[in-house]
Design a protein around this motif. Structure first.
Motif, PDB file in Angstrom:
ATOM      1  N   ALA A 187      -6.824   0.878  -6.843  1.00 43.67           N
ATOM      2  CA  ALA A 187      -6.132   2.093  -6.407  1.00 43.67           C
ATOM      3  C   ALA A 187      -5.846   3.017  -7.580  1.00 43.67           C
ATOM      4  O   ALA A 187      -5.992   4.250  -7.477  1.00 43.67           O
ATOM      5  CB  ALA A 187      -4.830   1.719  -5.699  1.00 43.67           C
TER       6      ALA A 187
ATOM      7  N   ASP B  12       0.824  -1.215   0.000  1.00 43.51           N
ATOM      8  CA  ASP B  12       0.000   0.000   0.000  1.00 43.51           C
ATOM      9  C   ASP B  12       0.854   1.259   0.000  1.00 43.51           C
ATOM     10  O   ASP B  12       0.520   2.249  -0.663  1.00 43.51           O
ATOM     11  CB  ASP B  12      -0.935  -0.001   1.211  1.00 43.51           C
ATOM     12  CG  ASP B  12      -2.107  -0.955   1.039  1.00 43.51           C
ATOM     13  OD1 ASP B  12      -2.424  -1.303  -0.115  1.00 43.51           O
ATOM     14  OD2 ASP B  12      -2.704  -1.355   2.056  1.00 43.51           O
TER      15      ASP B  12
ATOM     16  N   ASN C  29      -0.644   8.970 -10.998  1.00 48.83           N
ATOM     17  CA  ASN C  29      -2.038   9.410 -10.930  1.00 48.83           C
ATOM     18  C   ASN C  29      -2.490  10.083 -12.231  1.00 48.83           C
ATOM     19  O   ASN C  29      -3.680  10.336 -12.422  1.00 48.83           O
ATOM     20  CB  ASN C  29      -2.258  10.346  -9.737  1.00 48.83           C
ATOM     21  CG  ASN C  29      -1.364  11.574  -9.778  1.00 48.83           C
ATOM     22  OD1 ASN C  29      -0.370  11.616 -10.513  1.00 48.83           O
ATOM     23  ND2 ASN C  29      -1.700  12.568  -8.975  1.00 48.83           N
TER      24      ASN C  29
ATOM     25  N   LYS D 237       0.763   4.019  -3.044  1.00 53.08           N
ATOM     26  CA  LYS D 237       0.476   5.417  -2.733  1.00 53.08           C
ATOM     27  C   LYS D 237       1.595   6.330  -3.203  1.00 53.08           C
ATOM     28  O   LYS D 237       1.347   7.391  -3.805  1.00 53.08           O
ATOM     29  CB  LYS D 237       0.261   5.574  -1.222  1.00 53.08           C
ATOM     30  CG  LYS D 237      -0.074   7.001  -0.795  1.00 53.08           C
ATOM     31  CD  LYS D 237      -0.291   7.078   0.718  1.00 53.08           C
ATOM     32  CE  LYS D 237      -0.593   8.504   1.157  1.00 53.08           C
ATOM     33  NZ  LYS D 237      -0.788   8.586   2.640  1.00 53.08           N
ATOM     34  N   SER D 238       2.836   5.932  -2.947  1.00 52.08           N
ATOM     35  CA  SER D 238       3.981   6.755  -3.331  1.00 52.08           C
ATOM     36  C   SER D 238       4.104   6.877  -4.842  1.00 52.08           C
ATOM     37  O   SER D 238       4.340   7.973  -5.380  1.00 52.08           O
ATOM     38  CB  SER D 238       5.265   6.163  -2.749  1.00 52.08           C
ATOM     39  OG  SER D 238       6.399   6.870  -3.195  1.00 52.08           O
TER      40      SER D 238
ATOM     41  N   SER E 259       1.114   9.167  -6.074  1.00 51.13           N
ATOM     42  CA  SER E 259       1.078  10.580  -5.677  1.00 51.13           C
ATOM     43  C   SER E 259       2.404  11.306  -5.821  1.00 51.13           C
ATOM     44  O   SER E 259       2.424  12.528  -6.027  1.00 51.13           O
ATOM     45  CB  SER E 259       0.597  10.690  -4.229  1.00 51.13           C
ATOM     46  OG  SER E 259       1.509  10.053  -3.346  1.00 51.13           O
TER      47      SER E 259
END
Length: 421
Positions: free
Chosen positions: A232, A192, A205, A196-197, A200
């Motif tokens: 995600a 996770d 993204n 996320k890293s 973002s």
């Protein structure tokens, strides 16, 4: 000159590994499990741990490393077995590939009990303490040559280091102390934190296309977490001008069978599930839900069982006669055993994965484990071009419906570099 020699040496070692993977078990030799340390290249599951080779930032293959130290120290507790932070390398995309991403999860087997996890924590498959700040990504799936890698040659490439010992499935909140060593089973937290890293902080993204992959234990991780990655990415890209990113998964040599012959692989992996406290948060949630009802959620640590629950389009690269599974799952390399194993693996692929029409597979008959990018030829295509065709057109539009099947009996050395005819 020194850097060039290092790169040549790394490419040579990978080539030698491929030859070994294809040929070493032809005589019935069983691969050795759990050989740790620099002398053994951290060898565990046939995927050697090779330290990264640093190149200048001006080199097209240059990849910057990112240690997730805040996530290790923070409430996420996203730590490798020895407590060091997770790590991934990023090579930026260029041209038409600037918003397209290839994610590769490193392989390296599993530690089946606490004692082997202690040993693993001392080396590169359980720690990032000796890892370098940069790396070089330019081979196989990350090749910059459009002839070798027609779909992804100019995409962003991510190499995710493997350091948790359970295909990023462990979800145990508190550390375990064994033989005066503190062990962290935080694979899902690592996963996770990395997702996320990359989304973002690295810019995924803004992605239009993403392929999630991995070899061996990383291939298993791809089967287990494909839908989690896709969810995600969909959430992060839903407001983009081009819409939600297209996501597919490409596990390589990760379709490990749930069998308990003499090597007892099935029992060993069930033990991993137990002491690493894998759960619906650490595996395919739909699989865990279904098998909790039937009383056997531990089955979901196997690609064999997880594959039927994957919704994201998936295109595995897989040998019917996987050379690591020969010694460590099937328990032997005689012709009768191998042909029966290959027949069973093929049947399971059809009934579990391919029951959903969005999926495909490149199923070759070469005796290898990983390392066969563009070696075998099926329906006139190597794996790179087959992936390109499947990804751009989809299974339904292909004459073979995405099922690239070499379908030759064991032992087929000619299958490794051609059609096997």
């Amino acid at each position: 000159v020194h850097t060039s020699m290092n790169i040549i040496a790394l490419q040579f070692s990978r080539a030698m590994f491929f030859l070994a993977a294809c040929c070493a078990l032809a005589s019935g030799k069983t691969l050795v499990e759990h050989e740790y340390g620099a002398v053994n290249n951290q060898l565990d599951d046939g995927e050697p741990y090779t330290e990264s080779v640093e190149v200048p930032a001006s080199d097209p293959a240059f990849a910057q490393g990112y240690f997730l130290r805040d996530e290790a120290e923070g409430p996420e507790n996203a730590r490798c077995l020895d407590g060091t932070p997770a790590l991934y390398y990023h090579r930026k995309g260029t041209g038409s590939g600037i918003d397209k991403w290839f994610i590769h999860q490193q392989g390296g087997g599993w530690c089946y009990d606490l004692a082997s996890c202690v040993e693993r924590s001392k080396g590169g498959l359980g720690s990032t303490k000796t890892d370098k700040n940069t790396s070089s990504l330019n081979s196989g799936y990350t090749s910059l040559d459009p002839k070798q890698n027609p779909l992804m040659y100019n995409w962003n490439s991510i190499e995710v280091r493997y350091c948790d010992g359970a295909s990023v499935s462990g979800d145990k909140p508190m550390p375990t102390i064994y033989e005066n060593t503190t062990l962290h089973f935080r694979g899902r937290a690592i996963l996770d934190a990395e997702i996320k890293s990359i989304l973002s902080e690295r810019g995924m993204n803004k992605a239009t296309d993403v392929i999630v992959s991995g070899c061996s234990a990383g291939g298993l991780a791809t089967f287990l977490h494909c839908d989690h990655w896709a969810a995600a990415i969909a959430d992060a890209t839903k407001d983009n001008p081009n819409g939600v990113a297209k996501v597919a998964c490409m596990p390589d040599s990760g379709f490990f069978l749930d069998e308990d012959r003499a090597p007892l692989y099935g029992s060993k992996m069930r033990n991993v599930f137990k002491f690493q406290e894998s759960s619906s948060a650490g595996l395919n949630a739909k699989c865990v839900e279904a098998h909790t009802k039937s009383g056997d959620p531990e089955k979901c640590i196997f690609a064999q069982w997880a594959s039927e629950h994957i919704k994201t389009p998936t295109f595995p690269l897989q040998s019917a006669y996987d050379s690591w599974q020969t010694g460590n799952v099937a328990g032997g390399a005689d012709t009768i055993t191998e042909n029966a194993f290959g027949k069973n693996l093929t049947a399971l692929v059809k009934t579990m994965l391919l029951r959903q029409p969005q999926h495909g597979i490149f199923l070759d008959s070469c005796h290898h484990h990983c390392g066969a990018w563009n070696g075998p030829i099926i329906d006139g295509l190597g794996s790179g071009e087959a992936l390109n065709k499947w990804y751009t057109k989809g299974s339904a539009a292909l004459q073979n419906k995405g099922f690239f099947n070499q379908d030759k009996p064991y032992l087929c050395n000619a299958c490794c570099t051609g059609t096997g005819a």
